[in-house]
Enzyme design. Sequence first.
Site, PDB file in Angstrom:
ATOM      1  N   SER A  36       0.800  -1.240   0.000  1.00  5.57           N
ATOM      2  CA  SER A  36       0.000   0.000   0.000  1.00  5.57           C
ATOM      3  C   SER A  36       0.825   1.279   0.000  1.00  5.57           C
ATOM      4  O   SER A  36       0.256   2.369  -0.138  1.00  5.57           O
ATOM      5  CB  SER A  36      -0.938   0.021   1.203  1.00  5.57           C
ATOM      6  OG  SER A  36      -2.000  -0.851   0.954  1.00  5.57           O
TER       7      SER A  36
ATOM      8  N   LYS B 210       0.283   3.537  -2.825  1.00 12.94           N
ATOM      9  CA  LYS B 210      -0.963   4.324  -2.976  1.00 12.94           C
ATOM     10  C   LYS B 210      -0.744   5.842  -3.045  1.00 12.94           C
ATOM     11  O   LYS B 210      -1.277   6.492  -3.940  1.00 12.94           O
ATOM     12  CB  LYS B 210      -1.957   3.961  -1.864  1.00 12.94           C
ATOM     13  CG  LYS B 210      -2.565   2.575  -2.061  1.00 12.94           C
ATOM     14  CD  LYS B 210      -3.365   2.121  -0.847  1.00 12.94           C
ATOM     15  CE  LYS B 210      -3.954   0.729  -1.114  1.00 12.94           C
ATOM     16  NZ  LYS B 210      -4.473   0.105   0.102  1.00 12.94           N
TER      17      LYS B 210
ATOM     18  N   TYR C  68      -3.722  -2.943 -10.261  1.00 10.37           N
ATOM     19  CA  TYR C  68      -3.499  -2.492  -8.873  1.00 10.37           C
ATOM     20  C   TYR C  68      -2.601  -3.484  -8.129  1.00 10.37           C
ATOM     21  O   TYR C  68      -1.715  -3.091  -7.363  1.00 10.37           O
ATOM     22  CB  TYR C  68      -4.874  -2.335  -8.181  1.00 10.37           C
ATOM     23  CG  TYR C  68      -4.797  -2.320  -6.681  1.00 10.37           C
ATOM     24  CD1 TYR C  68      -4.461  -1.146  -5.993  1.00 10.37           C
ATOM     25  CD2 TYR C  68      -5.050  -3.471  -5.935  1.00 10.37           C
ATOM     26  CE1 TYR C  68      -4.373  -1.143  -4.603  1.00 10.37           C
ATOM     27  CE2 TYR C  68      -4.966  -3.477  -4.559  1.00 10.37           C
ATOM     28  CZ  TYR C  68      -4.631  -2.313  -3.901  1.00 10.37           C
ATOM     29  OH  TYR C  68      -4.538  -2.307  -2.528  1.00 10.37           O
TER      30      TYR C  68
ATOM     31  N   TYR D 160      -4.588   4.203   8.041  1.00  6.92           N
ATOM     32  CA  TYR D 160      -5.899   3.542   8.122  1.00  6.92           C
ATOM     33  C   TYR D 160      -6.660   3.945   9.387  1.00  6.92           C
ATOM     34  O   TYR D 160      -6.653   5.099   9.783  1.00  6.92           O
ATOM     35  CB  TYR D 160      -5.743   2.016   8.066  1.00  6.92           C
ATOM     36  CG  TYR D 160      -4.887   1.556   6.927  1.00  6.92           C
ATOM     37  CD1 TYR D 160      -5.232   1.893   5.614  1.00  6.92           C
ATOM     38  CD2 TYR D 160      -3.743   0.815   7.139  1.00  6.92           C
ATOM     39  CE1 TYR D 160      -4.459   1.469   4.564  1.00  6.92           C
ATOM     40  CE2 TYR D 160      -2.967   0.384   6.084  1.00  6.92           C
ATOM     41  CZ  TYR D 160      -3.325   0.720   4.802  1.00  6.92           C
ATOM     42  OH  TYR D 160      -2.559   0.313   3.774  1.00  6.92           O
TER      43      TYR D 160
ATOM     44  N   VAL E 223       1.473  -3.729   3.805  1.00  9.15           N
ATOM     45  CA  VAL E 223       1.388  -4.979   4.567  1.00  9.15           C
ATOM     46  C   VAL E 223       2.624  -5.870   4.449  1.00  9.15           C
ATOM     47  O   VAL E 223       2.731  -6.868   5.153  1.00  9.15           O
ATOM     48  CB  VAL E 223       0.121  -5.813   4.214  1.00  9.15           C
ATOM     49  CG1 VAL E 223      -1.115  -5.173   4.791  1.00  9.15           C
ATOM     50  CG2 VAL E 223       0.012  -6.068   2.737  1.00  9.15           C
TER      51      VAL E 223
END
Length: 432
Positions: A65, A68, A191, A243, A261
């Site tokens: 992530s 992102k 993605y 998050y 992760v």
Amino acid sequence: MKSPIPDYLDKVLVDIRADGDGGERADHIPELADAEPDRLAAVIVTTDGEIYACGDSDEEFSIQSIAKPFAYALAVQDRGWDEVHSKVGVEPSGEAFNELSMDCEGRPYNPMINAGAITVHSMLVGPEASPEEKLDRVIKGLSAFAGRELSIDERVCGSELDHAHRNLAIAHMLSGYEALEEEATDVVEGYTRQSSLLVTTRDLGVMAATLANDGVNPVTGERVIGGDVVKQVLSVMTTCGMYDAAGDWVTQVGIPAKSGVAGGVIGALPGQLGIATFSPRLDEHGNSVRGVALFERMSADLGLHLMHVPAMDRSVIRDITVIDASGGASGSSGEVRVVEVQGSIRFSGAERLVRQVYEGVNDGEFTEKGIALDLTAVHAIDIAAQTLILEILERLCADGKDVYLIDPDDVIPEAEARGDGTLTVIETREEL
Ligand code: GLN
């Protein structure tokens, strides 16, 4: 003699190891569950390109992530803020990263959770672009952030694609809202490939430092994205990057950040530095346990919290002297009051300067016909400060003063054109 900074980083890693080894490796991507759990690295990269790397900083792992915010930066650069914002919000969701969620306007809450990032990936390049062009954009773009060519870990990618049920569900939900520009399966594949790019902690440090350096990679010197886009990306990292632990993070660490992760975490402190850490064991939010601990420690030790109020810049004015300027090359005559300014000037520093000048004139203290502002020791001055200073110089001109700006580095480029011809811009004090 050795710099104390690598020794500091070594010490922090030793302490963090000694604090235990809580957390679990990600298991929703089977390949990540086999990662070497004790790997540990910390890297600091300054905005002038100095790299301090410690621990396993050259081991590769998948970016996950952490891609992102960079993909978001590229999409905002490609499509413009309004278009991207019309499809992906900027509000923290307070939910897990892989939640099937939408806001009340039918948009993913933000680009840092999977629903938002999948939409962002589909917006890369332009509406007509193929899935291959979008993937190519993200690989080349992230490589420019890192300053080296990045490649995909096909094993991690295959492993995630074999278990991509949740992301496929999210993509089909997005298709149901007509939010995607291609097939749901194609965008999930793109993605997932984006998430499988291999990086080292050193790469992540440079990528973070590129954000901290207003979009210019401090090692290669390449401008990767515009400063306006950086501001947007760092804002969303601050409120949504960690998050459903984003609030805790902002209070405890206070650095715009993003986790992945595989165990990476980045932080970008505007104008100062990029930080990256790596340790695969994760907490219940999907953030690296030791990564969070490392950031908490470094933020406290090094005073990096964004809301930390800096020592007030009382020293914008370095010196005020009166010199006899008769006969100088600038055509001045008589006495000139020279106000010497220093440092990096923003609104509050300019306000202090402006206040000193107008109070000096109004109180009758500045009796000389000439006033010179000496900016030789100023290395940066933002637009708000420039505007304010030009304004006071114009008012001094209108008041009948002879006004000089000593600006050898052209830190106020507008000055030449201002002041109805009564403002004289010169390079050295000797010209007075
Ligand atoms: N590729 C991962 C996923 O979609 C990224 C998640 C993460 O790093 N938080 O599940």
